[in-house]
Motif scaffolding. Sequence first.
Motif, PDB file in Angstrom:
ATOM      1  N   ARG A 229      24.460 -42.720  -0.188  1.00  0.00           N
ATOM      2  CA  ARG A 229      24.676 -43.484  -1.420  1.00  0.00           C
ATOM      3  C   ARG A 229      25.264 -42.592  -2.521  1.00  0.00           C
ATOM      4  NH1 ARG A 229      18.970 -46.421  -2.185  1.00  0.00           N
ATOM      5  NH2 ARG A 229      18.371 -44.310  -1.571  1.00  0.00           N
ATOM      6  N   GLY A 230      26.207 -43.157  -3.260  1.00  0.00           N
ATOM      7  CA  GLY A 230      26.784 -42.424  -4.390  1.00  0.00           C
ATOM      8  C   GLY A 230      27.805 -41.369  -4.003  1.00  0.00           C
ATOM      9  N   GLU A 231      28.186 -41.338  -2.725  1.00  0.00           N
ATOM     10  CA  GLU A 231      29.128 -40.299  -2.273  1.00  0.00           C
ATOM     11  C   GLU A 231      30.564 -40.805  -2.170  1.00  0.00           C
ATOM     12  OE1 GLU A 231      28.400 -37.055  -1.177  1.00  0.00           O
ATOM     13  OE2 GLU A 231      26.344 -37.281  -1.863  1.00  0.00           O
ATOM     14  N   ALA A 232      30.718 -42.126  -1.948  1.00  0.00           N
ATOM     15  CA  ALA A 232      32.039 -42.656  -1.552  1.00  0.00           C
ATOM     16  C   ALA A 232      33.105 -42.558  -2.644  1.00  0.00           C
ATOM     17  CB  ALA A 232      31.895 -44.107  -1.101  1.00  0.00           C
ATOM     18  N   ALA A 233      32.745 -42.949  -3.875  1.00  0.00           N
ATOM     19  CA  ALA A 233      33.775 -43.087  -4.921  1.00  0.00           C
ATOM     20  C   ALA A 233      34.446 -41.762  -5.270  1.00  0.00           C
ATOM     21  CB  ALA A 233      33.154 -43.706  -6.172  1.00  0.00           C
ATOM     22  N   ILE A 234      33.639 -40.728  -5.451  1.00  0.00           N
ATOM     23  CA  ILE A 234      34.215 -39.431  -5.843  1.00  0.00           C
ATOM     24  C   ILE A 234      35.019 -38.844  -4.683  1.00  0.00           C
ATOM     25  CG2 ILE A 234      33.594 -37.056  -6.470  1.00  0.00           C
ATOM     26  CD1 ILE A 234      31.312 -38.480  -8.207  1.00  0.00           C
ATOM     27  N   ALA A 235      34.488 -39.004  -3.461  1.00  0.00           N
ATOM     28  CA  ALA A 235      35.229 -38.528  -2.279  1.00  0.00           C
ATOM     29  C   ALA A 235      36.572 -39.248  -2.184  1.00  0.00           C
ATOM     30  CB  ALA A 235      34.398 -38.772  -1.017  1.00  0.00           C
ATOM     31  N   ASN A 236      36.558 -40.556  -2.423  1.00  0.00           N
ATOM     32  CA  ASN A 236      37.782 -41.363  -2.351  1.00  0.00           C
ATOM     33  C   ASN A 236      38.809 -40.878  -3.381  1.00  0.00           C
ATOM     34  OD1 ASN A 236      39.142 -43.599  -1.158  1.00  0.00           O
ATOM     35  ND2 ASN A 236      38.632 -44.883  -2.916  1.00  0.00           N
ATOM     36  N   ALA A 237      38.348 -40.620  -4.605  1.00  0.00           N
ATOM     37  CA  ALA A 237      39.254 -40.151  -5.657  1.00  0.00           C
ATOM     38  C   ALA A 237      39.811 -38.764  -5.325  1.00  0.00           C
ATOM     39  CB  ALA A 237      38.522 -40.127  -6.996  1.00  0.00           C
ATOM     40  N   ARG A 238      38.982 -37.910  -4.740  1.00  0.00           N
ATOM     41  CA  ARG A 238      39.457 -36.558  -4.379  1.00  0.00           C
ATOM     42  C   ARG A 238      40.488 -36.623  -3.257  1.00  0.00           C
ATOM     43  NH1 ARG A 238      33.514 -33.675  -4.962  1.00  0.00           N
ATOM     44  NH2 ARG A 238      33.654 -33.279  -7.209  1.00  0.00           N
ATOM     45  N   LEU A 239      40.299 -37.561  -2.325  1.00  0.00           N
ATOM     46  CA  LEU A 239      41.300 -37.743  -1.263  1.00  0.00           C
ATOM     47  C   LEU A 239      42.598 -38.296  -1.857  1.00  0.00           C
ATOM     48  CD1 LEU A 239      39.065 -39.159   1.616  1.00  0.00           C
ATOM     49  CD2 LEU A 239      40.264 -36.967   1.616  1.00  0.00           C
TER      50      LEU A 239
END
Length: 373
Positions: A229-239
């Motif tokens: 939980r809470g990991e997807a959005a920042i990872a997505n933006a970094r990709l």
Amino acid sequence: MGNTDRLARLSEAGVSIWLDDLSRERLRSGNLASLIRDKHVVGVTTNPTIFAGALAQGEAYDAQLRDLAARGADVHAAVRELTTSDVRDAADLFRDVYTGTGGTDGRVSIEVDPGLARDTGKTVAEAAELWKTVDRPNIFVKIPATEQGLPAITRTLADGISVNVTLIFSVERYRAVIDAFFDGLEQARANGHDLAGIESVASFFVSRVDAEVDKRLEALGTDEALALRGEAAIANARLAYAAFEEKFAGERWAALKEAGANPQRPLWASTGVKNPEYSDTRYVDELVVEGTVNTMPEKTMEAAADHAEISGDTVTGRAAEAQRVFDSLSSAGIDITDVFLTLENEGVEKFDKSWAELLDTVKGQLDSAKAQG
């Protein structure tokens, strides 16, 4: 560290701070001017939800509504006039920022009618109409990154109009947005436009990704799922940022840059935190990288001024780690493709609904102004 020092540090790290809100109240009270002066705000974004909220409150629009009613304006013409007036006034307020940054910042965004998100031709026509109506060099016309929006983005840029591409959720779609941007600039050049005068940003949505993925992780309920939980959005933006770096290191961009083009900056949108368990500045702290924009609701901006942790670049070189998050999400049972499709459909629907509310509000206000006539 003083309050605005944190925002100063963010700005010094190369992140342009934009306010995700506009109303006549803000313009008249001097609130927007003070945010420019004291909070390092160098741009404003609007959307149908923001305008629906602004027009439903206060009396700032009453005199103009009475005038529109007296002229017998229909509801669509009234909405166009009310919203473009605010955008024009905000653009004038940001004119010094625009000049001082060589046209990069000092920008005010206004969105095409979201009901046209799936219609390429009508989006192009509406973008040209908004550009002409506001008649300021420092605005962005916002076009959603739907499949039908991509060719509209190209055609609008080809006409020399600066574009804020909105509602981008997936890295795959973001790559297509960059291609549409390159196509548009190549056509603009062929059409004889000065590329140096065209700007663009790509608005990559952040918090909504966590909201949707977290909901699905909680439904799965396994330890493996809950730990993500809470990991997807920042990872997505970094990709997304890694995709930006890769695309803008290629030959197509080199040729455009040579011709005077400005890069399409990544913009982090939807940075207000939806989950109260998370730090309210996480989508600021974790997305610091030079040459980007962070457009924040005022509440997020105040939180960032108060306690953001700005410690240099938190994005570059994090792609492999971000990819591992997505691999883990897939193996936990999250259908990422479906997540992005759901978010895009919801995003278009939400703005469409706000637009309908806006029309409804203005119709009521016109009717009552006529009755008082």
